[in-house]
Design an enzyme around this catalytic site. Structure first.
Site, PDB file in Angstrom:
ATOM      1  N   TYR A  87      12.216 -17.457  23.696  1.00  0.00           N
ATOM      2  CA  TYR A  87      12.375 -16.521  24.815  1.00  0.00           C
ATOM      3  C   TYR A  87      11.635 -17.079  26.029  1.00  0.00           C
ATOM      4  O   TYR A  87      10.904 -16.391  26.716  1.00  0.00           O
ATOM      5  CB  TYR A  87      11.839 -15.141  24.418  1.00  0.00           C
ATOM      6  CG  TYR A  87      12.370 -13.990  25.240  1.00  0.00           C
ATOM      7  CD1 TYR A  87      13.697 -13.576  25.132  1.00  0.00           C
ATOM      8  CD2 TYR A  87      11.532 -13.311  26.134  1.00  0.00           C
ATOM      9  CE1 TYR A  87      14.177 -12.514  25.875  1.00  0.00           C
ATOM     10  CE2 TYR A  87      12.001 -12.234  26.880  1.00  0.00           C
ATOM     11  CZ  TYR A  87      13.328 -11.846  26.740  1.00  0.00           C
ATOM     12  OH  TYR A  87      13.802 -10.790  27.475  1.00  0.00           O
ATOM     13  N   GLY A  88      11.815 -18.391  26.263  1.00  0.00           N
ATOM     14  CA  GLY A  88      11.185 -19.029  27.416  1.00  0.00           C
ATOM     15  C   GLY A  88      12.138 -19.033  28.594  1.00  0.00           C
ATOM     16  O   GLY A  88      12.892 -18.082  28.805  1.00  0.00           O
TER      17      GLY A  88
ATOM     18  N   ARG B 148       8.694 -16.632  16.701  1.00  0.00           N
ATOM     19  CA  ARG B 148       7.556 -16.591  15.782  1.00  0.00           C
ATOM     20  C   ARG B 148       6.925 -15.226  15.993  1.00  0.00           C
ATOM     21  O   ARG B 148       6.689 -14.836  17.152  1.00  0.00           O
ATOM     22  CB  ARG B 148       6.549 -17.693  16.141  1.00  0.00           C
ATOM     23  CG  ARG B 148       7.060 -19.092  15.869  1.00  0.00           C
ATOM     24  CD  ARG B 148       6.169 -20.126  16.487  1.00  0.00           C
ATOM     25  NE  ARG B 148       6.153 -19.991  17.934  1.00  0.00           N
ATOM     26  CZ  ARG B 148       5.479 -20.773  18.763  1.00  0.00           C
ATOM     27  NH1 ARG B 148       4.742 -21.753  18.290  1.00  0.00           N
ATOM     28  NH2 ARG B 148       5.521 -20.589  20.067  1.00  0.00           N
TER      29      ARG B 148
ATOM     30  N   SER C 163       5.722 -13.353  23.258  1.00  0.00           N
ATOM     31  CA  SER C 163       6.991 -12.885  23.829  1.00  0.00           C
ATOM     32  C   SER C 163       7.593 -11.697  23.079  1.00  0.00           C
ATOM     33  O   SER C 163       8.479 -11.026  23.607  1.00  0.00           O
ATOM     34  CB  SER C 163       8.026 -14.015  23.840  1.00  0.00           C
ATOM     35  OG  SER C 163       7.574 -15.090  24.613  1.00  0.00           O
TER      36      SER C 163
ATOM     37  N   ASP D 218      12.547 -28.907  23.121  1.00  0.00           N
ATOM     38  CA  ASP D 218      13.251 -29.996  22.443  1.00  0.00           C
ATOM     39  C   ASP D 218      12.377 -30.676  21.393  1.00  0.00           C
ATOM     40  O   ASP D 218      12.865 -31.075  20.342  1.00  0.00           O
ATOM     41  CB  ASP D 218      13.724 -31.018  23.486  1.00  0.00           C
ATOM     42  CG  ASP D 218      14.743 -30.398  24.433  1.00  0.00           C
ATOM     43  OD1 ASP D 218      15.758 -29.875  23.945  1.00  0.00           O
ATOM     44  OD2 ASP D 218      14.509 -30.416  25.656  1.00  0.00           O
TER      45      ASP D 218
ATOM     46  N   GLN E 249      12.310 -28.611  18.131  1.00  0.00           N
ATOM     47  CA  GLN E 249      13.582 -28.182  17.524  1.00  0.00           C
ATOM     48  C   GLN E 249      13.790 -28.729  16.114  1.00  0.00           C
ATOM     49  O   GLN E 249      14.302 -28.028  15.245  1.00  0.00           O
ATOM     50  CB  GLN E 249      14.754 -28.563  18.430  1.00  0.00           C
ATOM     51  CG  GLN E 249      14.817 -27.691  19.682  1.00  0.00           C
ATOM     52  CD  GLN E 249      16.015 -27.996  20.565  1.00  0.00           C
ATOM     53  OE1 GLN E 249      16.887 -28.783  20.210  1.00  0.00           O
ATOM     54  NE2 GLN E 249      16.052 -27.379  21.737  1.00  0.00           N
TER      55      GLN E 249
ATOM     56  N   HIS F 169      20.736 -28.542  25.395  1.00  0.00           N
ATOM     57  CA  HIS F 169      20.467 -29.939  25.768  1.00  0.00           C
ATOM     58  C   HIS F 169      20.715 -30.761  24.505  1.00  0.00           C
ATOM     59  O   HIS F 169      20.384 -30.315  23.401  1.00  0.00           O
ATOM     60  CB  HIS F 169      19.019 -30.068  26.258  1.00  0.00           C
ATOM     61  CG  HIS F 169      18.589 -31.464  26.594  1.00  0.00           C
ATOM     62  ND1 HIS F 169      19.382 -32.350  27.301  1.00  0.00           N
ATOM     63  CD2 HIS F 169      17.439 -32.138  26.313  1.00  0.00           C
ATOM     64  CE1 HIS F 169      18.722 -33.499  27.447  1.00  0.00           C
ATOM     65  NE2 HIS F 169      17.548 -33.385  26.847  1.00  0.00           N
TER      66      HIS F 169
ATOM     67  N   GLU G  44       8.541 -31.130  54.292  1.00  0.00           N
ATOM     68  CA  GLU G  44       9.864 -31.242  54.927  1.00  0.00           C
ATOM     69  C   GLU G  44      10.958 -31.667  53.954  1.00  0.00           C
ATOM     70  O   GLU G  44      12.145 -31.536  54.248  1.00  0.00           O
ATOM     71  CB  GLU G  44       9.826 -32.260  56.080  1.00  0.00           C
ATOM     72  CG  GLU G  44       9.707 -31.617  57.441  1.00  0.00           C
ATOM     73  CD  GLU G  44      10.084 -32.585  58.556  1.00  0.00           C
ATOM     74  OE1 GLU G  44      11.280 -32.887  58.680  1.00  0.00           O
ATOM     75  OE2 GLU G  44       9.184 -33.036  59.284  1.00  0.00           O
TER      76      GLU G  44
ATOM     77  N   SER H 141      18.212 -35.532  64.021  1.00  0.00           N
ATOM     78  CA  SER H 141      18.428 -36.190  65.318  1.00  0.00           C
ATOM     79  C   SER H 141      19.078 -37.552  65.106  1.00  0.00           C
ATOM     80  O   SER H 141      19.026 -38.123  64.012  1.00  0.00           O
ATOM     81  CB  SER H 141      17.083 -36.377  66.020  1.00  0.00           C
ATOM     82  OG  SER H 141      16.330 -37.368  65.339  1.00  0.00           O
TER      83      SER H 141
HETATM   84  P1  NAD Z   1      10.533 -23.083  27.183  1.00  0.00           P
HETATM   85  O1  NAD Z   1       9.386 -23.970  26.906  1.00  0.00           O
HETATM   86  O2  NAD Z   1      10.599 -22.369  28.483  1.00  0.00           O
HETATM   87  O3  NAD Z   1      10.624 -21.932  26.069  1.00  0.00           O
HETATM   88  C1  NAD Z   1      10.550 -22.235  24.716  1.00  0.00           C
HETATM   89  C2  NAD Z   1      10.458 -20.981  23.864  1.00  0.00           C
HETATM   90  O4  NAD Z   1      10.264 -21.381  22.512  1.00  0.00           O
HETATM   91  C3  NAD Z   1       9.301 -20.060  24.200  1.00  0.00           C
HETATM   92  O5  NAD Z   1       9.722 -18.746  23.906  1.00  0.00           O
HETATM   93  C4  NAD Z   1       8.224 -20.500  23.219  1.00  0.00           C
HETATM   94  O6  NAD Z   1       7.327 -19.465  22.932  1.00  0.00           O
HETATM   95  C5  NAD Z   1       9.055 -20.826  22.002  1.00  0.00           C
HETATM   96  N1  NAD Z   1       8.448 -21.843  21.145  1.00  0.00           N
HETATM   97  C6  NAD Z   1       7.647 -22.872  21.505  1.00  0.00           C
HETATM   98  N2  NAD Z   1       7.315 -23.618  20.450  1.00  0.00           N
HETATM   99  C7  NAD Z   1       7.919 -23.047  19.386  1.00  0.00           C
HETATM  100  C8  NAD Z   1       7.945 -23.353  18.006  1.00  0.00           C
HETATM  101  N3  NAD Z   1       7.280 -24.384  17.494  1.00  0.00           N
HETATM  102  N4  NAD Z   1       8.678 -22.547  17.201  1.00  0.00           N
HETATM  103  C9  NAD Z   1       9.354 -21.502  17.693  1.00  0.00           C
HETATM  104  N5  NAD Z   1       9.359 -21.148  19.000  1.00  0.00           N
HETATM  105  C10 NAD Z   1       8.648 -21.914  19.823  1.00  0.00           C
HETATM  106  O7  NAD Z   1      11.851 -23.939  26.903  1.00  0.00           O
HETATM  107  P2  NAD Z   1      13.129 -24.104  27.858  1.00  0.00           P
HETATM  108  O8  NAD Z   1      12.745 -24.889  29.057  1.00  0.00           O
HETATM  109  O9  NAD Z   1      13.813 -22.791  27.997  1.00  0.00           O
HETATM  110  O10 NAD Z   1      14.020 -25.093  26.957  1.00  0.00           O
HETATM  111  C11 NAD Z   1      14.815 -24.630  25.894  1.00  0.00           C
HETATM  112  C12 NAD Z   1      16.038 -25.544  25.788  1.00  0.00           C
HETATM  113  O11 NAD Z   1      16.800 -25.435  26.979  1.00  0.00           O
HETATM  114  C13 NAD Z   1      15.694 -27.026  25.652  1.00  0.00           C
HETATM  115  O12 NAD Z   1      16.651 -27.620  24.807  1.00  0.00           O
HETATM  116  C14 NAD Z   1      15.851 -27.545  27.065  1.00  0.00           C
HETATM  117  O13 NAD Z   1      16.159 -28.931  27.137  1.00  0.00           O
HETATM  118  C15 NAD Z   1      17.027 -26.721  27.514  1.00  0.00           C
HETATM  119  N6  NAD Z   1      17.183 -26.610  28.973  1.00  0.00           N
HETATM  120  C16 NAD Z   1      16.148 -26.172  29.725  1.00  0.00           C
HETATM  121  C17 NAD Z   1      16.315 -26.023  31.086  1.00  0.00           C
HETATM  122  C18 NAD Z   1      15.216 -25.449  31.954  1.00  0.00           C
HETATM  123  O14 NAD Z   1      15.456 -25.232  33.110  1.00  0.00           O
HETATM  124  N7  NAD Z   1      14.016 -25.180  31.472  1.00  0.00           N
HETATM  125  C19 NAD Z   1      17.549 -26.337  31.692  1.00  0.00           C
HETATM  126  C20 NAD Z   1      18.602 -26.758  30.870  1.00  0.00           C
HETATM  127  C21 NAD Z   1      18.397 -26.887  29.513  1.00  0.00           C
END
Ligand code: NAD
Ligand code: MG
Length: 344
Positions: free
Chosen positions: A25-26, A48, A53, A83, A86, A108, A231, A252
């Site tokens: 839930y990030g 978890r 969260s 990532d 995961q 991703h 800028e 300019s």
């Molecule tokens: P984030 O770090 O914002 O959120 C991760 C979430 O996972 C949080 O809720 C965290 O509490 C939880 N978490 C962390 N470690 C954990 C663990 N060991 N076990 C279970 N939960 C855990 O991540 P994000 O930036 O949202 O990225 C998530 C995916 O989205 C990634 O694959 C990333 O590449 C992809 N992505 C992110 C963005 C971006 O703007 N941040 C853009 C495109 C794709």
């Protein structure tokens, strides 16, 4: 041939019949969960249970379960934990519940592209990768718009993987902006290249080098900050709205002549040679191996380089100058209030 999908192409019914689990839930997780919920899908969030969260999800009116329970229940599982986490999450809490016909989704392609996660052949594997941060995925959805996304199917066990993924993209608002067909390899390699060479690595190194050059030549740090960092946003906004030609129309003639004659001296053939090396390191897995090892040993180099970056003089002067321009960061969470991006 490029293929783009829009709202008219999506078939929401196929996903309406399914149970969706959003894991994490990030940045992306909160946006996907809330947007899908408000688009009328059956969403549960897997976390978890000790995560801070849990309360946030409940306050938002969504069901929250352990990752394992969410995976056991759901037909469509979107992995939105970092990532680098995961593989561990997949091995321990997803794989045992990934029965035939379920759909595993990513935002991703890193863990599929570099063979960290190898799902069984009888499940769908698809990607919806928004091309923007999660907070924009949420904000644009609420405003009636969306962030463009990439769609890819790595495994189509059910014959419906693409329709499921496209309906998912529609549910988070991405089809309002456009969804581009791609592959896990193309998404992963271009994403890593873009952030290393242009968006994050390239641009920060350019700003620091420009700032250092001016200050070392005796100019005021304040002048150097305004020129080389502040800028930049104004120029990038123009490029975002109207392309490079549109940006050049607004500056300019003197600025444009300097741009045209001096730019290629800075980003010259030598720089492109290095860009190609970096691309090769991405394609052949050198970067992925390095980053995975760095994580396995507790990120010592990453932490050290991050601290060095924080001590750069352009950061200190920036704090002072932005304090005088509160409107610049109005409504934003301050860096000092965040964990600094480390996984918790
Ligand atoms: P984030 O770090 O914002 O959120 C991760 C979430 O996972 C949080 O809720 C965290 O509490 C939880 N978490 C962390 N470690 C954990 C663990 N060991 N076990 C279970 N939960 C855990 O991540 P994000 O930036 O949202 O990225 C998530 C995916 O989205 C990634 O694959 C990333 O590449 C992809 N992505 C992110 C963005 C971006 O703007 N941040 C853009 C495109 C794709
Ligand atoms: Mg990216």
């Amino acid at each position: 041939m490029t293929t783009m999908y829009y709202e008219k192409d999506a078939k929401p019914e196929i996903l309406k019949a399914k149970k969706i689990a959003i894991l994490g839930y990030g940045s992306q997780g909160h946006a996907h969960a809330l947007n899908l919920h408000e688009s009328g899908y059956d969403v549960r969030v897997g976390l978890r249970m000790e995560s801070s969260s849990v309360e946030k999800v409940e306050e938002a009116g969504l069901r929250v379960l352990s990752i394992a329970d969410a995976c056991a229940e759901a037909d469509v599982i979107m992995i939105l934990v970092p990532d680098t986490e995961q593989k561990h999450t997949y091995d321990n809490e997803i794989a045992p519940y990934l029965t035939a016909g379920k759909c595993l989704m990513f935002a991703h392609g890193f863990n599929i592209r570099f063979n960290r996660i190898n799902p069984p052949a009888d499940v769908d594997v698809a990607m919806i990768a928004p091309k923007g941060p999660g907070h924009l995925v949420r904000r644009t959805y609420l405003e009636g718009g969306g962030v463009p996304a990439l769609i890819a199917v790595e495994q189509d066990a059910t014959g419906h993987a693409h329709d499921i993924a496209l309906a998912y993209a529609d549910g988070i608002g991405a089809t309002r902006a456009g969804v581009l067909e791609t592959t896990f390899s193309e998404e992963t390699e271009t994403d890593l290249f873009g952030e290393q060479v242009v968006l994050c690595g390239g641009v920060t190194a350019l700003v620091q080098a420009g700032y250092e050059t001016l200050v070392e030549a005796g100019y005021q740090p304040e002048s150097a900050y305004f020129e080389c960092l502040h800028e930049l946003k104004l120029i990038v906004d123009l490029m975002y709205e109207e392309g490079i030609t549109g940006m050049r129309y607004s500056i300019s003639d003197t600025a444009e002549y300097g741009d045209l004659t001096r730019g290629p001296r800075i980003i010259n053939e030598g720089v492109k040679v290095e860009m190609k090396k970096i691309l090769t390191e991405i394609q052949d897995g050198t970067f992925a191996d390095e980053w995975i090892k760095e994580n396995e040993i507790g990120r010592p180099r990453y932490r050290e380089l991050r601290e060095v970056g924080k001590r750069h003089p352009v950061e200190k002067i920036g704090i002072d100058l932005r304090a005088m321009m509160p409107f610049v960061s109005a409504g934003k969470q301050k860096v000092s209030e965040t964990s600094g991006g480390d996984t918790d």
